[in-house]
Design an enzyme around this catalytic site. Sequence first.
Site, PDB file in Angstrom:
ATOM      1  N   HIS A   1      47.450  44.630  41.796  1.00 13.14           N
ATOM      2  CA  HIS A   1      46.072  45.129  41.744  1.00 13.14           C
ATOM      3  C   HIS A   1      45.257  44.572  42.896  1.00 13.14           C
ATOM      4  O   HIS A   1      45.651  43.608  43.544  1.00 13.14           O
ATOM      5  CB  HIS A   1      45.397  44.794  40.400  1.00 13.14           C
ATOM      6  CG  HIS A   1      45.222  43.340  40.121  1.00 13.14           C
ATOM      7  ND1 HIS A   1      46.094  42.608  39.340  1.00 13.14           N
ATOM      8  CD2 HIS A   1      44.251  42.457  40.491  1.00 13.14           C
ATOM      9  CE1 HIS A   1      45.668  41.356  39.247  1.00 13.14           C
ATOM     10  NE2 HIS A   1      44.559  41.238  39.946  1.00 13.14           N
TER      11      HIS A   1
ATOM     12  N   HIS B   1      39.654  40.151  45.782  1.00  9.83           N
ATOM     13  CA  HIS B   1      40.977  39.550  45.997  1.00  9.83           C
ATOM     14  C   HIS B   1      42.065  40.614  45.926  1.00  9.83           C
ATOM     15  O   HIS B   1      41.805  41.752  45.550  1.00  9.83           O
ATOM     16  CB  HIS B   1      41.245  38.427  44.978  1.00  9.83           C
ATOM     17  CG  HIS B   1      41.449  38.874  43.566  1.00  9.83           C
ATOM     18  ND1 HIS B   1      40.423  38.989  42.640  1.00  9.83           N
ATOM     19  CD2 HIS B   1      42.565  39.272  42.901  1.00  9.83           C
ATOM     20  CE1 HIS B   1      40.909  39.411  41.487  1.00  9.83           C
ATOM     21  NE2 HIS B   1      42.207  39.592  41.605  1.00  9.83           N
TER      22      HIS B   1
ATOM     23  N   GLU C   1      45.825  36.358  44.827  1.00  7.31           N
ATOM     24  CA  GLU C   1      46.326  35.972  43.511  1.00  7.31           C
ATOM     25  C   GLU C   1      47.821  36.270  43.475  1.00  7.31           C
ATOM     26  O   GLU C   1      48.269  37.308  43.990  1.00  7.31           O
ATOM     27  CB  GLU C   1      45.606  36.784  42.421  1.00  7.31           C
ATOM     28  CG  GLU C   1      46.064  36.449  41.009  1.00  7.31           C
ATOM     29  CD  GLU C   1      45.353  37.283  39.934  1.00  7.31           C
ATOM     30  OE1 GLU C   1      44.459  38.086  40.287  1.00  7.31           O
ATOM     31  OE2 GLU C   1      45.709  37.132  38.752  1.00  7.31           O
TER      32      GLU C   1
END
Lengths: 145, 145
Positions: free
Chosen positions: B8, B87, B136
């Site tokens: 994502h 992010h 991440e």
Amino acid sequence: MKLGRLNHIGVATPSIADSIAFYRDVMGATKIHDPFDLPDQGVKVCFVDTPGAGGSEGTQIELIEPLPGNASIASFLEKNPAGGQHHVCYEVPEIHAAKAWFESQGKRVLGEPRIGAHGTLIFFVHPRDMQGVLTEIMETPREAH
Amino acid sequence: MKLGRLNHIGVATPSIADSIAFYRDVMGATKIHDPFDLPDQGVKVCFVDTPGAGGSEGTQIELIEPLPGNASIASFLEKNPAGGQHHVCYEVPEIHAAKAWFESQGKRVLGEPRIGAHGTLIFFVHPRDMQGVLTEIMETPREAH
């Protein structure tokens, strides 16, 4: 409009050469395309493939380095000297229909459709109208998987 | 390490409710998951699916709204009042091996692995060590497609 595939995310960098080394050596990218200049947009770009689900083609990373005279990417890099996330790009089946759609929604389309990094027509939509996200819309390449 | 799937991209927003309307009504998203709180990380999140290549599962958009007391997302929104790209998140097969890898490369891992929005262990790596991109890393869910 129906949401299309997230073709790529654009990441600005002061040095595509350094970024290629980063994505290859640190992130473990196995497919990094050859960089090339896109003089009409004042940038050098380089696509890094990421794997999609179930062996499909994933969203790409588009590394973007300003060519001399490019004020907007240079200004982005002044604020973000290490580079950073610059835009996202969704595919659409037909670019002119997409432009008409965004305009009907009161979104500021930045200029006329023009040939983008994948050789199909693209336009950008103003980030202030797109929840703060500079958004590129590109026509799906005909030979796409 | 081998580059994993781009699970994502995280997009900060002052209002998930408004963002849901935007992704549904303007962008044409057809699959928007229910928002939920992630109190350990001080955020409310909501996943929007995008279609992948050939009918596969695409990269998701993770909408992120700060819960009261969350200083980092609130500060991001002060600088970017309309929201913006926050992010990116890549999958890895084993989170502790990934943490050891990034540390061996001199990258600052921010805290110990903890349960993330998809219910698997995640950590973040400092954007200054990652070409300006807050990154991440998440362990692939076992039931993933």
